[in-house]
Write an enzyme that holds these catalytic residues in place. Sequence first.
Site, PDB file in Angstrom:
ATOM      1  N   HIS A 199      16.398  -6.581 -28.905  1.00  0.00           N
ATOM      2  CA  HIS A 199      17.379  -6.902 -28.927  1.00  0.00           C
ATOM      3  C   HIS A 199      18.555  -5.800 -29.300  1.00  0.00           C
ATOM      4  CE1 HIS A 199      20.800  -9.542 -30.255  1.00  0.00           C
ATOM      5  NE2 HIS A 199      20.365 -10.700 -30.556  1.00  0.00           N
TER       6      HIS A 199
ATOM      7  N   HIS B  20       0.731 -10.086 -11.171  1.00  0.00           N
ATOM      8  CA  HIS B  20       2.055 -10.688 -10.334  1.00  0.00           C
ATOM      9  C   HIS B  20       3.399 -10.133 -11.325  1.00  0.00           C
ATOM     10  CE1 HIS B  20      -1.187 -12.502  -7.770  1.00  0.00           C
ATOM     11  NE2 HIS B  20      -1.830 -13.325  -9.057  1.00  0.00           N
TER      12      HIS B  20
ATOM     13  N   HIS C  90      12.993 -12.959 -14.320  1.00  0.00           N
ATOM     14  CA  HIS C  90      14.180 -13.881 -13.853  1.00  0.00           C
ATOM     15  C   HIS C  90      14.889 -14.184 -13.341  1.00  0.00           C
ATOM     16  CE1 HIS C  90      17.062 -16.482 -15.714  1.00  0.00           C
ATOM     17  NE2 HIS C  90      17.809 -15.470 -16.127  1.00  0.00           N
TER      18      HIS C  90
ATOM     19  N   HIS D 224      16.106 -18.755  -4.251  1.00  0.00           N
ATOM     20  CA  HIS D 224      16.590 -19.371  -2.994  1.00  0.00           C
ATOM     21  C   HIS D 224      16.442 -21.713  -3.201  1.00  0.00           C
ATOM     22  CE1 HIS D 224      16.580 -21.328   0.753  1.00  0.00           C
ATOM     23  NE2 HIS D 224      17.784 -20.015   1.212  1.00  0.00           N
TER      24      HIS D 224
ATOM     25  N   ASN E 255      19.389 -20.406 -10.422  1.00  0.00           N
ATOM     26  CA  ASN E 255      19.344 -19.962 -11.559  1.00  0.00           C
ATOM     27  C   ASN E 255      19.542 -21.035 -12.725  1.00  0.00           C
ATOM     28  OD1 ASN E 255      19.049 -18.670 -14.136  1.00  0.00           O
ATOM     29  ND2 ASN E 255      20.918 -17.182 -13.677  1.00  0.00           N
TER      30      ASN E 255
END
Lengths: 496, 449
Positions: A303, A387, A391, A420, A424
């Site tokens: 944070h 992998h 985000h 795509h 989002n």
Amino acid sequence: MTQILPNFSSSVKLKYVKLGYQYLVNHILTFLLIPIMLGILLEILRLGPEEILLLWNSLHFDLVQVLCSSFLVIFIATVYFMSKPRSIYLVDYSCYKPPVTCRVPFSAFMEHSRLNLKENPKSVDFQMRILERSGLGEETCLPPAIHYIPPAPTMETARGEAEVVIFSAIDSLMEKTGIRPKDIDILIVNCSLFSPTPSLSAMVVNKYKLRSNIKSFNLSGMGCSAGLISIDLARDLLQVHPNSYALVISTEIITPNYYKGSERAMLLPNCLFRMGGAAILLSNKRRDSVRAKYKLVHVVRIHKGPDDKAYRCVYEQEDPEGKVGINLSKDLMVIAGEALKSNITTIGPLVLPASEQLLFLFTLIGRKMFNAKWKPYIPDFKQAFEHFCIHAGGRAVIDELQKNLHLSAEHVEASRMTLHRFGNTSSSSLWYEMSYIEAKGRMKKGDRVWQIAFGSGFKCNSAVWKCNRTMKTPTDGPWQDCIDRYPMHIPEIVKL
Amino acid sequence: MEPVMVVMCAICLLFFLYQLYKLSEERRNQCCYLVHYECHKPSDDRKLNTKFCGDIIARNKNLGRQEYKFLLRAIVSSGIGEETYGPRNIIECRENSPTLEDGILEMDEVLIDTLDKLFRKTGVSPQDIDVLVVNVSSFASVPSLTSRIINRYKMRDDVKSFNLSGMGCSGSLISLSLVQNILKSYKNAFAVVVASESIGPNWYSGNDKSMMLTNCLFRSGGCSFLLTNKRAFRTRAKLRLKCLVRTHLGASDEAHTCCMQKEDDQGRFGFYLGKNLPKTATLAFIKNITGIAPKVLPLKELIRYIVMKYLGKTATLNLKAGIDHFCLHPGGQAVIEEIRKNLGLSEKDVEPSRMTLHRFGNTSSSSLWYVLGYMEAKKRLKKGDNVWMISFGSGFKCNSCVWEVLRDLEDGNVWGDMIDQYPPKTTANPYMEQYGWVNQETFEPSAAV
């Protein structure tokens, strides 16, 4: 960000030297053990069978001694296993696939924009420019209330969207896992900008008639990284409650938060955020270790709130006309990079193989003691993970991370294709990306996945999963009908 | 070989004993101690009295005579006194047009006041905090309130922060449950919980009767408290958490819809309280008691109850056998009276809740801590006492917990010097004569006012 010896970095020979070094350091124990075992074997062969029998008989084994020692060994083993932290398994997850009727192709979006912002052609142009470079496709979806001109968000429609998204995801999850509502012990719902009373978690309890002693929590306001915060919370709760199932729901309800004004910086979220949601089932039961898809290895939360600039870079405020929207500051990328660095510094030692850590340590010492001009060594995270799920915040975020972490196009393919196809979707985007990798048949047993998400405040959270079983294609999920069209090339600018 | 075997056995035994010791230490370190709590007392310029409330109602163009009468009746008979506090935008007569700034400022006042005092009085620095939970039911901002706190107090970057919302008046006990679970997995941790409610932006300006009550009952307030599982703080801590039980009746549709945020027929946003709210609350209450009674009552009382029930005689559970002090959520006169009757409590037992309702109103999730503050200021909390906290929330939830008092508590806290004025001789509304006409069925308001 060059390596220690920039002159030879492109040399093929150095690449093989590096590979050899990595193999040696990472398997050092094996390399040490082999000569020891060989030595013992030779010794045994040299002694011959009679001498071994003589040695064996000379050891006086009293019954009491044997019992005591075996009892102690068993007891210590039990205590050791009891005090280990419980393994957390991800049994399965399911992502919401919006219906075709909610699709917002570019033409529809621009037409609505022109009609809604009639008095502000500059804002319309701005939206068009954003959309051209956004990396979004023609099949992303917005909730029905936003399709009205002007958008008609009410409490009813917001609740309606929440119900459709969350209940569809949970229904599909229950079908896949065969779990009954009465089995769920922990429920965590995270939705950043919509928090009605009674909470969304109460809504889920009501619809599925969950038990009355359920531990339910409703997190809100935590941004796009809230999904990983919920996973972290679920993990802490599952450590304390044995034999439990935790249901985590990550979503973002768009209806009440569509910005209706014309301030440019606040129109950006309108262009990027789309409808989506995911439901995840976690368990700490030992018998799920067979059927679970993944095992949770680490969760790291960083944070950056104490830094004022970081705190203000994603900020909800009112524009001059009093309309509420989210303002994204211009140095968002820089702050994201800083937060990522902190996250990497914490997670690096936990996941990087010994070879990378040694190299990093070596360059650190070298910079401190010999020559401060040595470039800092960026550890190769491709060694630690197979992998990457970044985000899908926007094209710029993915580009920046690809550059910072030296990832290839294939590593970030899941993120780009999710952006795509679905846009989002905030906290649930990580699960669409996992689903993509599975649908492509790339997820094999033992593969490690790294999920990274950023959020307002400014937070950078990441989670590391280990694949528990190879997933065969075709998989069911949101990519079922379109996986064959991907990967597709997404041009820099789509001319509208 | 003998001495070797003996030595090996000894080593194994020592290792095994050490592991047992570590396990028992972990169990002991899982206790949740309340080090300190701090309630917020807003500044005097935010006081709301009945006359002011009457003026606000009169100002509202959407309300007719019937609604005016209904609301005044609610205020006058609510048990809320003349010194409760309201949010600034309502005091400044801007109740119908709250801005985002108003909401944030309202929260800021609570956060800054309580957290500054909390850190100062306990001597714990914000950098030592490992867990931060903020619980405000109807306010969600970007970035969240937890980020706001982390930014202001420059907390560490690996602090576990959680922002809960939508959990209603029982939010502080849910936050407590979250912290209790996390403290079981982490050693030597500090946790701060902040509970409050956002009143200003949620003012209802319409005329639906079931949605107007919240305007009258809820008042501004908030609290924050510091929890830890460090054994070293055992001597400094005030309370130790013995058990916590959560009951969720969301499975029943009737319970789920009895209090919810919604829009009325004209599209105005407000909080709806249904007529079956008392019944649902009772059901949830009974279910919760069934869960917590076995954990907190002595065996004698439980056996007596079971035997009486078996014999077919009417039996009430005597909670006073195991609980010394009752912190009831001051949701309203009716709620307190209902619980008092059901549990067979005396006036003295419910006095702290009644007085809190009178002095501070219903401050939602933080109200339990004002009630606790009253008991402490009256010097009623002695070492070894059990304190029972119970609260209700939308959804429908009923949560309760039992604390054990670790030492004689005497801190005046938010009640301070005014504690000696309580309980007052009468809690009847002083405007009863002036507005008393609302209780008559037929009236001529122009003649009375």
